[in-house]
Design a protein around this motif. Sequence first.
Motif, PDB file in Angstrom:
ATOM      1  N   ARG A   1       3.356   3.103  -9.549  1.00  0.00           N
ATOM      2  CA  ARG A   1       2.306   3.567  -8.632  1.00  0.00           C
ATOM      3  C   ARG A   1       1.027   3.917  -9.379  1.00  0.00           C
ATOM      4  O   ARG A   1      -0.075   3.655  -8.912  1.00  0.00           O
ATOM      5  CB  ARG A   1       2.828   4.812  -7.878  1.00  0.00           C
ATOM      6  CG  ARG A   1       1.824   5.422  -6.907  1.00  0.00           C
ATOM      7  CD  ARG A   1       1.541   4.453  -5.762  1.00  0.00           C
ATOM      8  NE  ARG A   1       0.519   5.008  -4.880  1.00  0.00           N
ATOM      9  CZ  ARG A   1      -0.779   4.902  -5.081  1.00  0.00           C
ATOM     10  NH1 ARG A   1      -1.241   4.279  -6.161  1.00  0.00           N
ATOM     11  NH2 ARG A   1      -1.632   5.391  -4.210  1.00  0.00           N
TER      12      ARG A   1
ATOM     13  N   GLU B   1       1.385  -7.735  -4.878  1.00  0.00           N
ATOM     14  CA  GLU B   1       2.776  -7.310  -4.695  1.00  0.00           C
ATOM     15  C   GLU B   1       3.419  -7.153  -6.062  1.00  0.00           C
ATOM     16  O   GLU B   1       3.488  -8.116  -6.837  1.00  0.00           O
ATOM     17  CB  GLU B   1       3.552  -8.316  -3.856  1.00  0.00           C
ATOM     18  CG  GLU B   1       5.001  -7.901  -3.615  1.00  0.00           C
ATOM     19  CD  GLU B   1       5.777  -8.899  -2.767  1.00  0.00           C
ATOM     20  OE1 GLU B   1       6.995  -8.708  -2.596  1.00  0.00           O
ATOM     21  OE2 GLU B   1       5.162  -9.890  -2.292  1.00  0.00           O
TER      22      GLU B   1
ATOM     23  N   VAL C   1      -0.092  -0.402   0.925  1.00  0.00           N
ATOM     24  CA  VAL C   1       0.493  -0.711   2.230  1.00  0.00           C
ATOM     25  C   VAL C   1       1.920  -0.206   2.314  1.00  0.00           C
ATOM     26  O   VAL C   1       2.338   0.367   3.323  1.00  0.00           O
ATOM     27  CB  VAL C   1       0.431  -2.227   2.499  1.00  0.00           C
ATOM     28  CG1 VAL C   1       1.112  -2.568   3.812  1.00  0.00           C
ATOM     29  CG2 VAL C   1      -1.012  -2.711   2.486  1.00  0.00           C
ATOM     30  N   SER C   2       2.689  -0.398   1.236  1.00  0.00           N
ATOM     31  CA  SER C   2       4.087   0.049   1.252  1.00  0.00           C
ATOM     32  C   SER C   2       4.578   0.264  -0.171  1.00  0.00           C
ATOM     33  O   SER C   2       4.047  -0.318  -1.121  1.00  0.00           O
ATOM     34  CB  SER C   2       4.969  -0.982   1.965  1.00  0.00           C
ATOM     35  OG  SER C   2       4.986  -2.204   1.236  1.00  0.00           O
ATOM     36  N   GLN C   3       5.582   1.114  -0.294  1.00  0.00           N
ATOM     37  CA  GLN C   3       6.266   1.348  -1.565  1.00  0.00           C
ATOM     38  C   GLN C   3       7.732   1.549  -1.267  1.00  0.00           C
ATOM     39  O   GLN C   3       8.108   2.516  -0.600  1.00  0.00           O
ATOM     40  CB  GLN C   3       5.685   2.568  -2.292  1.00  0.00           C
ATOM     41  CG  GLN C   3       6.383   2.859  -3.623  1.00  0.00           C
ATOM     42  CD  GLN C   3       5.695   3.945  -4.413  1.00  0.00           C
ATOM     43  OE1 GLN C   3       4.518   4.236  -4.201  1.00  0.00           O
ATOM     44  NE2 GLN C   3       6.420   4.559  -5.343  1.00  0.00           N
ATOM     45  N   ASP C   4       8.582   0.639  -1.713  1.00  0.00           N
ATOM     46  CA  ASP C   4      10.000   0.655  -1.367  1.00  0.00           C
ATOM     47  C   ASP C   4      10.848   0.458  -2.617  1.00  0.00           C
ATOM     48  O   ASP C   4      10.377  -0.023  -3.654  1.00  0.00           O
ATOM     49  CB  ASP C   4      10.329  -0.455  -0.357  1.00  0.00           C
ATOM     50  CG  ASP C   4       9.535  -0.322   0.931  1.00  0.00           C
ATOM     51  OD1 ASP C   4       9.543   0.767   1.522  1.00  0.00           O
ATOM     52  OD2 ASP C   4       8.873  -1.323   1.311  1.00  0.00           O
TER      53      ASP C   4
ATOM     54  N   LYS D   1       3.186  -2.849  -2.388  1.00  0.00           N
ATOM     55  CA  LYS D   1       2.241  -3.819  -1.844  1.00  0.00           C
ATOM     56  C   LYS D   1       0.897  -3.136  -1.614  1.00  0.00           C
ATOM     57  O   LYS D   1       0.836  -2.053  -1.016  1.00  0.00           O
ATOM     58  CB  LYS D   1       2.756  -4.403  -0.525  1.00  0.00           C
ATOM     59  CG  LYS D   1       4.029  -5.229  -0.686  1.00  0.00           C
ATOM     60  CD  LYS D   1       4.478  -5.827   0.639  1.00  0.00           C
ATOM     61  CE  LYS D   1       5.754  -6.654   0.460  1.00  0.00           C
ATOM     62  NZ  LYS D   1       6.230  -7.247   1.750  1.00  0.00           N
TER      63      LYS D   1
END
Length: 619
Positions: A71, A111, A133-136, A126
Amino acid sequence: MSDIIQLLPDHVANQIAAGEVVQRPASVVKELLENAIDAGATSITLLLKDAGKTLVQVIDNGKGMSTTDARLCFERHATSKIKNAEDLFNLNTKGFRGEALASIAAIAHVELKTKQENEELGTCIKIEGSNVVSQDVTSTPKGTSLAVKNLFYNIPARRNFLKSDTVETRHIIDEFQRVALAHPNIAFVLHHNNNEVYNLKSSNLKKRIVSIFGNKTNEKLVPVDEHTDIISIKGFVAKPEFAKKKRGEQFFFVNDRFIKSSYLNHAVNSAFEGLLEQGSHPTYFIYFEVPPNTIDINIHPTKTEVKFDNEKALYAIIRATVKHSLGQYNVAPVLDFNRDATLDTPYDFKNKPSVSTPKIIVDPTFNPFKNETLDKNPVQTEKPRTSSTKTYQSNFKKDTGSWESLYANLKTESFSSTNTQEELFESEKETETGKTFQVQKKYILSTIKSGVVLIHQTLAHQRVLYEEYLEHITVKEANSQQLLFPINISFSTTDIEMITGMKADLESAGFVFNEITRDTVVIGGIPTSISESQITLILEQLLDDIKLEVPDASFSHFDVMAKSFAKSLAIKTGTVLSGKEQETLVNNLFSCKEPSVSPLGKPTFKTLTLQEIDTIFSK
């Protein structure tokens, strides 16, 4: 009055920074490949789509990142390479400023998938235009996969300034080659639009060079090796006979980092002094190792320009090292101190008396034709030499005045004037044919009503050929002549990729390709306007023009093809033209749509009016 200065938002600052760091897809490739190397990867794969405009993806087997690092790496000035300012002068990594990923994420869809070796699951993030947009959590192999999609999607003006796919691919391959040459111990794979361009195994330096530039390179290379207290040099230079007209394959690496240096390039050129033709440039792959604290690599955003502490000493060492290698491998002449004793003069002959030189006595008054009328019988000519010589001498002396009288009335002034005129026109013989003259086998002088016109024969012929080829390629249907025996031409993998991209355009011009392999092109037909012996020259010239971005302002490959064909096939300086050829060239030039300039914008002729000529002689 209110305050007007304010801090820029982060996403705007990142887009501005991206203007320096990310100039084109090749810039993204460079940054991602260097990050993979810094991560300790031993295998790196580069995937491209549409010359990187749609996708640039780098997959490595390095150490990966933790969730927090994954991150944080997209924040500005976030880096693991340096801790304080002193670290800038002791760098052993590729990147260090922490701007690349933040800048890339500001102008693309990114990505990231990454996992460390001791972790069971990895992280997937992403980002679109600096917005996460997202963190998984995701299942992914050890290492990092970073995909950059739709570059400059939010800056359409910048995207419009990108060149054609062929040119952008050329820039990407240049960056890929530089990184791959700097690290032969790392395996690299490059795929473009699902086609494998390179598959480089881990190897030594020479094998890496050969695998990139083709098998023919192996016979060209001369090793270079030198170690001193301030620098260690290794690598290869190409033999002088393989020098090129373009500055292409010239590589300097300092501490495994590609650099550009006109100063050090001059050192290499000076080592080849006297071995290269005028206008030729040597090929070299030279690697330097210097103490990190003696070099500053932070003077340019791309880090390709560096500053050395002791440039003059490096110049002398590089020049001497290259010169020594050329001499050591019998490429350049050197003093041979290992004298072959068998070629020395034998000892017994050293004290022998010198052989006297025979003396030849010539009689200047001897006339072999004087006694012809006296010797009517051929048998009587066999007389003792002494008596006949006396006869010839006496007769010749008596009639000496007869031949001298022929020149008695010749005036000295007339002779010297005639002689001067002969010297003038013998030294500068012009080919006169009616209204045209060929001057120095380079220019054509033609008379016109208002004065004279001086035409550059090479540039004029280029213009004529250019318009002919362009018309045949774009308007008329190009005709092909089938070859009785197909021709096999070897090219590097990079050139094969470019030829594949231009295949349709080349076929429109009249070429017929039977087969294209990884390093060979099989040609079964050629345009009717060229000969079989010119094929290799034309294709190499075309590739060089595209590498130098000649087609930037062109509407298609057709234009650069026509320019390259014209440049390759035009008559050269030094070619003698007959009177008919001169007149034909002049007539064809002034029948062109743009007769005044060559395809590359140089003037083809210069007109001198009678007034201008009168002005010259009136001063």
